[in-house]
Design a protein around this motif. Structure first.
Motif, short mmCIF file in Angstrom:
data_model
loop_
_atom_site.label_atom_id
_atom_site.label_comp_id
_atom_site.label_asym_id
_atom_site.label_seq_id
_atom_site.Cartn_x
_atom_site.Cartn_y
_atom_site.Cartn_z
N ALA A 242 -2.06 12.00 -62.13
CA ALA A 242 -2.72 12.26 -60.91
C ALA A 242 -1.96 11.33 -59.75
O ALA A 242 -1.84 11.71 -58.52
N ASN A 243 -1.85 10.09 -60.04
CA ASN A 243 -1.25 9.31 -59.00
C ASN A 243 0.35 9.88 -58.73
O ASN A 243 0.68 9.74 -57.30
N ASP A 244 0.98 10.41 -59.67
CA ASP A 244 2.36 11.01 -59.09
C ASP A 244 2.45 11.92 -58.29
O ASP A 244 3.24 12.38 -57.66
N LEU A 245 1.29 12.71 -58.09
CA LEU A 245 1.09 14.04 -57.18
C LEU A 245 1.44 13.55 -55.77
O LEU A 245 1.96 14.32 -55.04
N HIS A 246 1.33 12.30 -55.53
CA HIS A 246 1.54 11.72 -54.01
C HIS A 246 1.91 10.49 -53.90
O HIS A 246 2.76 10.10 -53.05
N ARG A 247 1.68 9.65 -54.79
CA ARG A 247 2.23 8.01 -54.50
C ARG A 247 3.43 7.87 -55.31
O ARG A 247 3.57 7.41 -56.16
N ARG A 248 4.44 8.26 -54.51
CA ARG A 248 5.90 7.97 -55.24
C ARG A 248 6.93 7.26 -54.16
O ARG A 248 6.49 7.29 -53.03
N TYR A 249 7.96 6.68 -54.69
CA TYR A 249 8.96 6.35 -53.70
C TYR A 249 9.77 7.32 -53.30
O TYR A 249 9.64 8.61 -53.69
N ARG A 250 10.52 7.17 -51.98
CA ARG A 250 11.10 8.14 -51.50
C ARG A 250 12.05 9.04 -52.37
O ARG A 250 12.51 10.40 -51.81
N ASN A 251 12.76 8.50 -53.38
CA ASN A 251 13.62 8.99 -54.10
C ASN A 251 12.68 9.96 -55.28
O ASN A 251 13.58 10.55 -56.41
N GLY A 252 11.51 10.05 -55.32
CA GLY A 252 10.63 10.64 -56.21
C GLY A 252 10.04 9.90 -57.40
O GLY A 252 9.51 10.69 -58.16
N ARG A 253 10.67 8.61 -57.44
CA ARG A 253 10.21 7.86 -58.61
C ARG A 253 8.78 7.52 -58.77
O ARG A 253 8.31 7.08 -57.61
N SER A 254 8.26 7.60 -59.84
CA SER A 254 6.70 7.36 -59.94
C SER A 254 6.35 5.68 -59.60
O SER A 254 7.46 4.67 -59.94
N SER A 255 5.31 5.32 -59.04
CA SER A 255 5.10 3.86 -58.63
C SER A 255 4.00 3.54 -59.69
O SER A 255 3.70 2.39 -59.51
N HIS A 256 3.68 4.16 -60.61
CA HIS A 256 2.39 4.05 -61.35
C HIS A 256 2.63 2.87 -62.22
O HIS A 256 1.73 2.03 -62.34
N ASP A 257 3.59 2.73 -62.90
CA ASP A 257 3.90 1.40 -63.62
C ASP A 257 3.67 0.08 -63.00
O ASP A 257 3.10 -1.02 -63.24
N ARG A 258 4.18 0.26 -61.86
CA ARG A 258 4.26 -1.11 -60.92
C ARG A 258 2.67 -1.39 -60.47
O ARG A 258 2.54 -2.65 -60.26
N VAL A 259 2.11 -0.32 -60.06
CA VAL A 259 0.83 -0.61 -59.55
C VAL A 259 -0.16 -1.07 -60.86
O VAL A 259 -0.99 -1.98 -60.70
#
Length: 797
Positions: A137-154
């Protein structure tokens, strides 16, 4: 119109205008307004200093109790610790001695670390984290500019905030709804992280750019109802802002979010270049929509407060379009978020439309309303027919009133539980709660005595507002209750109590002046004494110790058949709509004792039908400040069972009248907590003979019930007075018996009474009708009717 109808109390301070993520649903970077491109990347020290001074100036002018500031972006952590420290220090310094500061930061969390948390702990900055659910769910929108997931850091950031050292900083999670995500999966993923609150946000949209509604997905209303059902099935373990707001507004209380309800919006945004703007959500409407043309360097916040865009959002029902005003759920919906009403091409009325989420909001509100009706059916009335009819007649003996008191104690217990579950728990608060829970098992009578305190409910309602100040109030109050219960139980132990306003409050016992100390340690003793350690000072209070001038013991009077407290220390006693008296001197308290004793004796002798119930249910009198004109002032707060507030009148007889009159309101308020006597949807106003303005149905019911006692007071007074006073009493008796009877007829003919309400009002009428047969002299009757006709002629209908 008042040129400044509502001062501003909420501020969003933009610390950084860029972000380290590239969320494609971000209203700042992806929607119509693109002003971020021309703004400084980081807010300057000059703008920070000016902003702090402007806010303090505005707070001082308008005597704001609390100022709420959110450090925002872009991504505010990119501003760095030095600039964040400067912002926090400047605000704290400027507002010192002016207003309390509720300071928060909203962040994506990807760069949150231990050093940031240490800074936030230093300045008591609460942290909200954006997270849209599980990884998918988070990766649908909340990514870095290179497309990498931010989920683990959050998740790492949330883990840091959930550590024992930093848990008190965790404000909650913000989740933007995407209909492609399963609502139960999203809720479960967020709830597993044990946040103190979750805020589900509808994606910003307008009629020009409507929200996504993919085929095969639920509506937004259905999505949020699925969350509601899962949350409810789990026991509602944390606050969910949108759902709590619907529940609150359905009960007639205020919303916790600007996107629901009719409360005025009191928000200003300070951008990184010092521009004063309206709410960020307007960025979704059109380029420049939030702009005001004002700047913190040039304009005051008073000027900002009267900007047409601000004023437009402070008009309540009058600020909505006709469709919204006619909607049955408008008082919960409030027209939805202002930005979501935008439709271009409407001229000056571009925002005078229903929300683009209108159908979703209606579905959500009616769905919750219907579920609550099924989940919480009307409880069986804990009064048998005889006691119900006894109260309905205007009286009520000790047994009936004691049943009301037990029910109100249950309400207080439920409210305390709600405060605990909906507040962020400090370590001090958790320890106090554990003490209270243990005492409830071992010495429940001591806990009950404390929880029955009349001003527990005003405290609980303030603590449930959900802002940062409310959180501090919640934890302080829990510790105060635990300490008082410990002392009443005579148990050994220590409770640490955060202090505020220079006073340590111990409900049902008194208060201790502690100055500017942040906390106090209360330790119980076995001989009825206790000690309070405040910094390096130690106070001993008890029967064997010398009087400590810092200890403000309550004034408790044991009168024949009635024990009553004169409350002049509890800060929550200010719930009656009139200024309260400060701490009474010993001489003033003794004067009150004499008047109360004489008034009580008069009630027992002349109004014996009222005495047993009053003795069973009225435990507290709060002194009010006397009116300069010498008028009698008294009040009963709807949410303070067991207390009335009175400005000391000129005679004990008048005090007797005020006591029985106000206690009628106390009894009826408790009955209304038990059952509906009328349709709460009735919005008609009715003539009330004792008021200069028409009243809603509950107001007329309350006034009529109270005037049964007023009629009986003047009925008795005309025989105990002499001369002109007797003549005046006869006229008043003649007037009030007729006008109270007319008010009963108005209630009966309103068409809005429930079955129990009809029974209740019928019993009221039967009592009043027996007074209509008392002989009254013709001239007194003429005078009474002339006064009544004059009042009706002067009262606006």
């Amino acid at each position: 119109m008042d040129p400044s109808p509502h001062p501003l109390s909420q501020f969003v301070l933009k610390m950084h205008s860029r972000c380290d993520l590239a969320c494609d649903h971000c209203y700042v970077f992806e929607h119509a307004d693109q002003s971020w491109r021309g703004r400084p990347v980081v807010i300057s020290g000059e703008v920070l200093d000016l902003t702090a001074r402007r806010i303090a100036e505005h707070a001082r002018t308008h005597r704001l109790d609390t100022v709420h500031v959110v450090l925002h972006g872009g991504e505010p952590l990119l501003a760095g610790r030095k600039r964040l420290r400067q912002a926090a220090q400047g605000l704290r310094t400027a507002l010192a001695g002016v207003s309390a500061l509720d300071l928060r930061i909203h962040t994506n969390g990807v760069t949150l670390d231990e050093k940031f948390c240490e800074l936030f702990a230093e300045f008591d900055i609460k942290v909200g984290i954006s997270l849209d659910g599980d990884r998918a769910a988070n990766d649908l929108h909340r990514r870095y500019r290179n497309g990498r997931s931010s989920h683990d850091r959050v998740l790492r950031a949330i883990g840091l905030l959930n550590s024992p050292r930093h848990r008190h900083l965790f404000a909650g999670l913000l989740c933007t709804v995407d209909l492609r995500n399963d609502p139960v999966t999203v809720y479960d993923a967020l709830a597993e992280l044990n946040p103190p609150r979750i805020d589900f946000l509808l994606p910003h949209a307008t009629w020009d750019e409507p929200p996504a509604r993919a085929a095969g997905t639920p509506s937004y209303g259905e999505w949020l109802l699925a969350v509601h059902d899962r949350w409810t099935a789990a026991g509602r373990p944390m606050g969910v802002r949108v759902l709590d707001s619907v529940l609150r507004t359905l009960r007639g209380a205020s919303s916790l979010t600007e996107s629901l309800g009719l409360a005025p919006v009191e928000l200003a945004v300070i951008e990184t270049d010092g521009a004063l703007e309206q709410a960020d959500s307007l960025k979704t409407a059109y380029d420049g929509a939030p702009g005001t043309g004002m700047d913190v360097r040039v304009n005051s916040l008073d000027e900002m407060a009267v900007h047409p865009g601000i004023v437009a959002r402070q008009q309540g029902l009058d600020g909505l379009c006709g469709t919204c005003r006619a909607c049955p759920v408008v008082r919960s919906c409030g027209g939805g978020l202002y930005a979501h009403r935008y439709r271009s091409g409407s001229g000056s009325g571009d925002f005078m439309n229903p929300s683009v989420y209108c159908a979703d909001l209606k579905q959500l509100i009616t769905g919750i309303r219907d579920r609550e009706a099924q989940r919480m059916p009307m409880p069986h009335l804990p009064l048998d027919d005889a006691r119900f009819d006894e109260l309905a007649s205007g009286f009520g003996g000790a047994d009936a009133v004691e049943l009301l008191a037990r029910r109100e104690l249950g309400v207080n217990r439920e409210l305390l539980g709600a405060v605990w579950h909906e507040s962020a728990h400090s370590a001090t608060g958790t320890a106090a709660w554990d003490t209270l829970a243990a005492l409830d098992a071992e010495a429940p009578e001591s806990v009950d005595a404390v929880l029955a305190h009349p001003y527990l409910r005003p405290w609980a309602q303030r603590a449930l507002r959900g802002d940062e100040e409310a959180g501090r109030i919640a934890m302080r109050g829990v510790a105060e209750l635990a300490a008082a219960a410990l002392l009443r139980a005579g148990r050994a132990g220590t409770v640490t109590v955060p202090t505020g306003s220079g006073v340590l409050r111990l409900p049902t016992l008194g208060a201790l002046v502690v100055g500017d100390a942040a906390q106090a340690q209360v330790t119980g003793g076995a001989d009825g004494s206790f000690t309070v350690r405040v910094g390096e000072r130690e106070h001993t209070v008890g029967p064997k110790s010398a009087a400590d001038p810092a200890w403000l013991a309550r004034h408790r009077f044991e009168l024949p058949g009635w024990a009553v407290v004169l409350e002049d220390t509890d800060p929550w006693r200010d719930a009656h709509g009139y200024p309260v008296r400060a701490r009474l001197s010993a001489a003033a308290a003794e004067e009150w004792r004499g008047d109360l004793a004489a008034a009580w004796e008069w009630i027992r002798r002349e109004l014996p039908a009222y005495a047993p119930g009053l003795a069973a249910g009225l435990s507290m009198v709060t002194p009010l400040r006397e009116a300069s004109a010498g008028a009698d002032i008294s009040s009963a707060a709807r949410d303070a069972f067991g207390a009335v507030a009175i400005a000391r009148p000129g005679t004990p007889e008048t005090l007797a009248c005020l006591l029985v009159h106000e206690f009628q309101h106390v009894k009826l308020g408790a009955v209304l907590d038990l059952t509906d006597l009328y349709d709460p949807g009735c919005e008609e106003l009715f003539y009330a003979p004792w008021r200069p303005d028409p009243r809603p149905l509950e107001g007329l019911l309350q006034g009529t019930y109270a005037h049964i006692a007023v009629v009986d007071y003047w009925r008795a007074r005309r025989w105990t007075a002499s001369g002109a006073e007797a003549r005046d009493a006869e006229v008043r008796f003649a007037r009030w018996r007729e006008q109270t009877a007319e008010a009963v007829d108005t209630l009966a003919g309103s068409g809005a009474l429930t079955e129990l309400g009809e029974r209740f009002v019928t019993a009221m009428g039967e009592t009043v009708s027996t007074r209509l047969t008392d002989p009254v002299s013709p001239d007194a009757l003429i005078s009474a009717r002339r006064t009544a006709a004059d009042h009706r002629g002067r009262t606006a209908r």
